[in-house]
Design an enzyme around this catalytic site. Sequence first.
Site, PDB file in Angstrom:
ATOM      1  N   ASP A 143      -2.806  -1.114   9.941  1.00  0.00           N
ATOM      2  CA  ASP A 143      -2.940  -1.198   8.478  1.00  0.00           C
ATOM      3  C   ASP A 143      -3.604  -2.495   8.011  1.00  0.00           C
ATOM      4  O   ASP A 143      -3.970  -2.611   6.845  1.00  0.00           O
ATOM      5  CB  ASP A 143      -1.559  -1.103   7.803  1.00  0.00           C
ATOM      6  CG  ASP A 143      -1.005   0.316   7.787  1.00  0.00           C
ATOM      7  OD1 ASP A 143      -1.806   1.263   7.854  1.00  0.00           O
ATOM      8  OD2 ASP A 143       0.223   0.469   7.700  1.00  0.00           O
ATOM      9  N   LYS A 178       0.851  -1.194   0.000  1.00  0.00           N
ATOM     10  CA  LYS A 178       0.000   0.000   0.000  1.00  0.00           C
ATOM     11  C   LYS A 178       0.886   1.242   0.000  1.00  0.00           C
ATOM     12  O   LYS A 178       2.041   1.229   0.449  1.00  0.00           O
ATOM     13  CB  LYS A 178      -0.961   0.022   1.191  1.00  0.00           C
ATOM     14  CG  LYS A 178      -0.324   0.176   2.580  1.00  0.00           C
ATOM     15  CD  LYS A 178      -0.142   1.622   3.046  1.00  0.00           C
ATOM     16  CE  LYS A 178       0.717   1.681   4.304  1.00  0.00           C
ATOM     17  NZ  LYS A 178       1.355   2.950   4.567  1.00  0.00           N
TER      18      LYS A 178
END
Length: 284
Positions: A136, A10
Amino acid sequence: MKVYEKAPAKINLMLDVLHKRPDGFHEVEMIMTMVDLADRLELSELPRDTIIISSQAGYIPLDEKNLAFQAAKLLKERCGVERGVHIHLDKKIPVAAGLAGGSSDAAATLRGLNRLWRLGLSGEELQELGAELGSDVPFCVTGGTALATGRGEKLTPIASMPQCWVILVKPPINVSTAEVYGKLRANAITAHPSAQLMREAVEAGDFQAVCARLGNVLEDVTLKLHPEVQQLKEAMIRLGADGVLMSGSGPTVFGLVSKQSKVPRIYNGLRGFCKEVYAVRSLT
């Protein structure tokens, strides 16, 4: 029986820290998206009740310190599973890089074991488990592009990031997220990137506006600790990237590039500074 999962990296298009919370975490606003640099996981059922992690990478822990191990252990405990699993990690995402490699591996483990063990958990249930492993992980469970608030675990999916090339460069240093947040003085931040403006740019499919609205308040801390990150940012801008930012707590810097014809020059130019350079596509 075996199942396979892909665990993409990401990047943060914007990251703002609002304040430090009483529980010690920081209240954040982030817009995150995924890129096509990915670890791959092979999950195989074992006859005995144990968790085995293996990898071709010699630089990651293969025991309880590994987030994929922790994800498997958590799922076993919560769902009362008395079977074992062998998880092989084919690592491609750099570690301690601000790209959520470990979190994405944990998320892929949750998804893969949900299928392997036929647990029937929903995406939302997997995200709730993921939040116990790291801030996350919930985003990495579902991927896409999303606004993240709270400590990063409260997610609002938004439209896909405009398609583009993403050049990633990681200098030969590791950055501790805990150290960066520890040195951050949230009440001293004067320039806050706007989640609302970035969301509008993403949802309008306006690539130039996305580039103009990139921002990450953690840069102030990491760039002081590691001036070479600033040098990489400057090099990437000089080589012609349309928008440049440090991802997460760093040290990886990414450049967004709309034209494929620019990619080789930027990639080759950065290889003069660093060994770990990747040219990938954004994921929709």
